[in-house]
Design a protein around this motif. Structure first.
Motif, short mmCIF file in Angstrom:
data_model
loop_
_atom_site.label_atom_id
_atom_site.label_comp_id
_atom_site.label_asym_id
_atom_site.label_seq_id
_atom_site.Cartn_x
_atom_site.Cartn_y
_atom_site.Cartn_z
N VAL A 331 -14.90 -30.71 -9.03
CA VAL A 331 -14.26 -31.49 -7.96
C VAL A 331 -13.70 -30.55 -6.89
O VAL A 331 -13.84 -30.79 -5.68
CB VAL A 331 -13.14 -32.38 -8.54
CG1 VAL A 331 -12.31 -32.99 -7.41
CG2 VAL A 331 -13.74 -33.47 -9.41
N GLU A 332 -13.09 -29.45 -7.36
CA GLU A 332 -12.51 -28.49 -6.42
C GLU A 332 -13.56 -27.87 -5.51
O GLU A 332 -13.33 -27.67 -4.31
CB GLU A 332 -11.79 -27.39 -7.22
CG GLU A 332 -11.17 -26.30 -6.35
CD GLU A 332 -10.60 -25.17 -7.19
OE1 GLU A 332 -10.32 -24.11 -6.62
OE2 GLU A 332 -10.44 -25.35 -8.42
N LEU A 333 -14.73 -27.58 -6.05
CA LEU A 333 -15.76 -26.88 -5.30
C LEU A 333 -16.71 -27.81 -4.54
O LEU A 333 -17.21 -27.47 -3.46
CB LEU A 333 -16.58 -25.99 -6.24
CG LEU A 333 -15.82 -24.83 -6.90
CD1 LEU A 333 -16.67 -24.16 -7.94
CD2 LEU A 333 -15.36 -23.82 -5.85
N TYR A 334 -17.01 -29.00 -5.13
CA TYR A 334 -18.06 -29.85 -4.56
C TYR A 334 -17.60 -31.26 -4.19
O TYR A 334 -18.39 -32.07 -3.75
CB TYR A 334 -19.23 -29.95 -5.55
CG TYR A 334 -19.73 -28.59 -6.01
CD1 TYR A 334 -20.36 -27.73 -5.11
CD2 TYR A 334 -19.54 -28.17 -7.32
CE1 TYR A 334 -20.81 -26.48 -5.53
CE2 TYR A 334 -19.97 -26.93 -7.74
CZ TYR A 334 -20.60 -26.08 -6.84
OH TYR A 334 -21.03 -24.85 -7.25
N GLY A 335 -16.33 -31.57 -4.40
CA GLY A 335 -15.82 -32.87 -4.01
C GLY A 335 -15.76 -33.86 -5.16
O GLY A 335 -16.33 -33.65 -6.23
N LYS A 336 -15.06 -35.00 -4.93
CA LYS A 336 -14.84 -35.98 -5.99
C LYS A 336 -16.13 -36.64 -6.47
O LYS A 336 -16.21 -37.09 -7.61
CB LYS A 336 -13.85 -37.04 -5.51
CG LYS A 336 -12.44 -36.51 -5.28
CD LYS A 336 -11.50 -37.62 -4.85
CE LYS A 336 -10.08 -37.09 -4.66
NZ LYS A 336 -9.14 -38.16 -4.23
N THR A 337 -17.12 -36.74 -5.60
CA THR A 337 -18.37 -37.39 -6.00
C THR A 337 -19.23 -36.49 -6.90
O THR A 337 -20.27 -36.93 -7.38
CB THR A 337 -19.19 -37.79 -4.77
OG1 THR A 337 -19.49 -36.60 -4.00
CG2 THR A 337 -18.42 -38.80 -3.91
N ALA A 338 -18.81 -35.26 -7.12
CA ALA A 338 -19.63 -34.31 -7.90
C ALA A 338 -19.60 -34.60 -9.39
O ALA A 338 -20.45 -34.08 -10.13
CB ALA A 338 -19.16 -32.88 -7.64
N VAL A 339 -18.62 -35.40 -9.86
CA VAL A 339 -18.53 -35.67 -11.30
C VAL A 339 -18.69 -37.16 -11.56
O VAL A 339 -18.29 -37.99 -10.73
CB VAL A 339 -17.19 -35.17 -11.89
CG1 VAL A 339 -17.08 -33.67 -11.77
CG2 VAL A 339 -16.01 -35.85 -11.21
N PRO A 340 -19.26 -37.55 -12.71
CA PRO A 340 -19.37 -38.97 -13.05
C PRO A 340 -18.02 -39.53 -13.46
O PRO A 340 -17.06 -38.77 -13.72
CB PRO A 340 -20.36 -38.97 -14.21
CG PRO A 340 -20.18 -37.63 -14.85
CD PRO A 340 -19.86 -36.68 -13.74
N ALA A 341 -17.94 -40.85 -13.57
CA ALA A 341 -16.67 -41.49 -13.92
C ALA A 341 -16.21 -41.08 -15.30
O ALA A 341 -15.01 -40.86 -15.52
CB ALA A 341 -16.83 -43.01 -13.84
#
Length: 892
Positions: A331-341
């Protein structure tokens, strides 16, 4: 160790056991009264429940002494070896040797961080005797296998090229068979030829590549349409050169085509699981060009420094804190959309929960980026840490989403409908690919799929121009040879060995000479073919992949407490309903024809044989079958699959440069000939030949003239003086050397002059370890062979004025590189007494057999040095103290 000490504080003393302190005895260490028993044969008392006979090494003895000293002041003993079979066995051996009178606890941890170490102290357990039994069973099994089967190899495969270095091992034999089987497939492979047509379709200035897919509705042949015999596997149209060129001309004449279909398909790609031992070795090989052994060495250093978790694991699971750390970093490097729920959960395939630890990942509750740790790591450690970090973070990231568009273009080619297709993939969401994409092994067939190109917007019915039409020829290729990465993958898939042993398996088959490396490819030797054939014909179960994997499952069952060590060993060795029994196989081998075993027909009258000094071709003359067959050596760099009947004939027909007459020595009238001998090319003086014995066109001595004259049985041969010989310099060739140069070589050693101070004569000559000067008993190495002829007295005296071992050695380097990141000293490749080696002035690493000095680059040189440092200094030959195994205390 220092880190662990700092985390535990002054109340603890941390000491290293340095691996195993004892092992099964070698035959020389068996007491005389046991020599005639099974203990004397194997260091195992087979008649008494396979009781092992252990010996304690001198290093182990020193370790035990040091630990006993520390125990005198201790209130408690914590055994903190690795939590796998080997680690548990080491802990048990320590317990047996120390016989502590204080409470003993087993402490385990999977990363060297303060929190992990403190938590491990609070969560100790008892010694796991099931794991100890599993390790001991494996060690006994390997000893029985190796010491019963290896002597058969020594007798029947031959003592040439290493002699007793030939060995059979439970997993190394199966691994060797894998490499040999792949080469057999390549030998049997029949290549098929086919043609296709490529062009560029154009629309409004945009151009993209298209390939002929169908002709009049029938698919065009591709590489995947042919099997290993060159036959078609389905109904397709195979274009030959004539048809392909005519069709290409017709397409060019048409100039354009119509889009008949545009198809778009969405897709997703999921991230890869975190690293296990085997997947880390594979990726380190593909992406970093590290051998499996080197990758494990670097990973060991990262673990000991506290940067990664334990690197011997077959688990893909991550702890809760690791999952949270990976997601937070993504999340820190690529944003909140980078990880699944929801966090991703990876399940281990291992049946053995005892050894299924966490996956290999960066250590700690929060991950340090590669940039944050770079100053504390050397170059290889940085590269491997970066790979592990990326893989771990990517494993918790979202799926990548893409769309693949396929365009079909129909062209009227002189009355025939030629359909061309093009594919392009566009990622609409990169997801985990922002961080990491797995490497690939070498692919077969049509490697260029064309799906990485960008396609312009087109619609059905559009007319597109075509240009750059080209008919292309192709040939199918056999399966690629194994690389270390792909062999590790195959070993894991077949269940051969354990992840922690893959590196040592590959290192063993290379060091035994069964396999050599050609670039990244693993090429089997002809000796390996003979070894595998012998095992297949006489020990079929022992090299059967399923049988070898079943043994691993049985060892896992012992580790889980589901099978008993003694019962299983008795079944394996003496046989029962499940096993034939190794002892029964060895005792009933029957006759093995060593000559037949080491032979392979190549063509009519031509047979490959493996002799004492290597492989050669034996040629029987069809017109004179009773005559002695002719022998032709096979070049060392010729791979087995390259020895085709055509190549064999080329070797047979090659001119025999070894007996080319250069001319007559005017001083004594003897003939000077050049030969290609066992130890390399050389020149020799011979008595004059009968003119009829020398071919006037080539200057080659005829075969009939080489045979020694027959003598009557019992007649005593007169001792003839040995002819003068001289080796050719490395820069010389048997094809180009002339009489003048040969006479100069035969005149060596050359007198350079007389030392004016001592009055001793200085000579220049060539020796076993290279060119040198000699003055009495004092010698000096020369930098190049040509100096033997060129150096004068002044130069020789200047060389003797220098220290015998000084800075002048730097000039003798074959290659020079930048400074080593560990030692800070320049790296050089030198030609030493035992062959070329890499050095930084502190560490010397021999260049492995099969690798060319010209191919050694800076990266490979650093890898060799790192491997040598990890291996440590060669152990000194020492005496051992014998100890017998005591039955382990029962668990409460």
């Amino acid at each position: 160790m220092k880190s662990i000490q700092s985390y535990l504080g002054d109340d603890y003393e941390v000491l290293s056991s340095v691996g195993h302190i004892r092992d099964l005895a070698d035959k020389k260490d068996i007491p005389a009264d046991l020599k005639k028993s099974s203990v004397g044969r194997y260091s195992i008392d087979i008649e008494n429940d396979f009781e092992p006979f252990y010996v304690e090494s001198d290093r182990g003895k020193k370790t035990v002494t040091e630990l006993k000293r520390a125990l005198k002041q201790a209130d408690e003993l914590l055994l903190a070896t690795d939590e796998d079979r080997e680690g548990e066995a080491i802990a048990w051996h320590l317990l047996e040797a120390l016989k502590p009178k204080v409470p003993v606890k087993r402490m385990v941890f999977h990363e060297i961080t303060k929190d992990a170490i403190r938590a491990a102290v609070e969560r100790t357990r008892e010694l796991d005797h099931d794991l100890v039994d599993a390790q001991e069973t494996r060690r006994i099994l390997d000893r029985l296998y190796g010491w019963d089967v290896s002597p058969v190899l020594w007798r029947k495969v031959g003592s040439g090229r290493g002699g007793a270095a030939l060995s059979a091992g439970r997993v190394q034999s199966a691994a060797t068979r894998l490499v040999v089987d792949r080469e057999r497939e390549r030998i049997a492979f029949v290549s098929a030829s086919y043609w296709d047509i490529e062009a560029h379709a154009q629309k409004e200035g945009a151009s993209f590549r298209v390939k002929l897919a169908r002709l009049d509705g029938t698919p065009i042949a591709r590489g995947a349409d042919f099997d290993e015999t060159g036959s078609l596997k389905r109904k397709v149209t195979v274009l030959d050169e004539t048809v392909a060129r005519e069709l290409a001309a017709a397409v060019e004449a048409a100039g354009s085509g119509s889009v008949t279909k545009v198809e778009a398909k969405p897709g997703t790609r999921s991230p890869y699981a975190p690293f296990t031992t085997s997947t880390m070795q594979q990726e380190a090989g593909r992406k970093l060009s590290m051998s499996a052994k080197h990758a494990m060495s670097v990973a060991q250093r990262l673990y000991e420094k506290g940067f990664i978790t334990y690197m011997r694991t077959d688990s893909t699971a991550l702890s809760t804190q690791a999952v949270e750390a990976a997601r937070a970093q993504a999340v820190e490097l690529y944003g909140k959309t980078a990880v699944p729920a929801q966090p991703r959960v990876y399940k281990s395939k291992s049946k053995n929960a005892q050894e299924a630890h966490e996956a290999i990942r960066p250590s700690g509750e929060s991950f340090r980026t590669p940039a944050q740790v770079s100053s504390a790591l050397d170059r290889d450690e940085q590269r491997l840490y970066d790979l592990i970090w990326k893989r771990t973070v990517a494993s918790q990231m979202a799926d990548a989403k893409y769309e693949t568009t396929t365009v079909t273009l129909a062209i009227d080619a002189a009355g025939r409908t030629a359909e061309f297709t093009a594919s392009g993939t566009v990622y609409t969401f990169k997801g985990f690919l922002e961080a990491y994409e797995e490497g690939r092994d070498e692919a077969r067939g049509d490697a260029d799929k064309g799906d990485d190109q960008s396609l312009p917007a087109v619609a059905e019915g559009d007319t597109l121009g075509v240009a750059d039409i080209e008919a292309k020829s192709h040939q199918t290729t056999p399966k690629p040879r194994y690389t270390e990465a792909s062999l590790v993958k195959a070993l894991e898939e077949k269940g051969i060995g354990r992840p922690s042993t893959f590196a040592s398996i590959i290192d063993t088959i290379i060091s035994r000479g069964y396999v050599t490396k050609r670039g990244q490819a693993l090429v089997p030797s002809w000796i390996a073919f003979s070894v595998v054939r012998l095992l297949e014909e006489n020990f079929p179960d022992l090299v059967d992949y399923d049988f070898t994997a079943a043994l691993e499952d049985d060892l896992d069952a012992i580790a889980r407490g589901e099978q008993k060590r003694v019962e299983w060993l008795r079944s394996f060795y003496f046989g029962d309903d499940a096993h034939v029994g190794l002892r029964n196989i060895v005792d009933n081998l029957g006759e093995i024809d060593a000559r037949e075993l080491n032979s392979r027909p190549v063509s009519e009258g031509v047979t490959l044989r493996i002799g004492k000094y290597g492989p050669y071709l034996e040629i029987v003359d069809a017109e004179s079958p009773d005559a002695d067959p002719r022998r032709v050596n096979i070049p060392e760099d010729l791979a087995p699959d390259e020895l085709t009947p055509a190549k064999a004939q080329e070797l047979i027909d090659a001119p025999v440069a070894g007996d080319r007459v250069l001319g007559e020595n005017p001083e004594n009238g003897k003939l000077v000939v050049v030969k290609d001998g066992r130890y390399g090319p050389y020149v020799q003086e011979n008595e004059p030949e009968d003119p009829a014995d020398v071919d006037p066109d080539t200057g080659v001595v005829r075969e009939s003239a080489k045979a020694a004259p027959a003598t009557k049985r019992g007649a005593k041969k007169a001792a003839a003086p040995k002819p003068r010989t001289a080796s050719l310099f490395k820069s010389m060739s048997v094809d180009t050397i002339d009489l003048e140069t040969a006479l100069r070589l035969l005149s060596l050693p050359r007198v350079v002059g007389t030392d004016p101070e001592s009055g001793e004569t200085i000579t220049a000559q060539n020796g076993r370890y290279g060119p040198y000067l000699k003055k009495g008993t004092d010698s000096r190495s020369l930098e190049a062979e040509q100096q033997i002829f060129d150096i004068d007295l002044e130069g020789a005296l200047a060389l003797y004025a220098q220290p015998k071992y000084g800075a002048r050695r730097a000039a003798s380097a074959l290659k020079e590189f930048d400074a080593d990141p560990v030692s800070g000293k320049p790296v050089r490749v030198r030609d030493g007494r035992f062959g070329p080696y890499v050095t930084d002035g502190e560490t010397n690493a021999t260049i492995p057999r099969g690798e060319n000095v010209d191919d050694i680059d800076f990266e490979r040189a650093l890898q060799l040095l790192a491997d040598k440092r990890a291996k440590g200094p060669a152990p000194k030959k020492t005496t051992r103290r014998a100890t017998t195994r005591k039955s382990p205390s029962k668990k409460s």
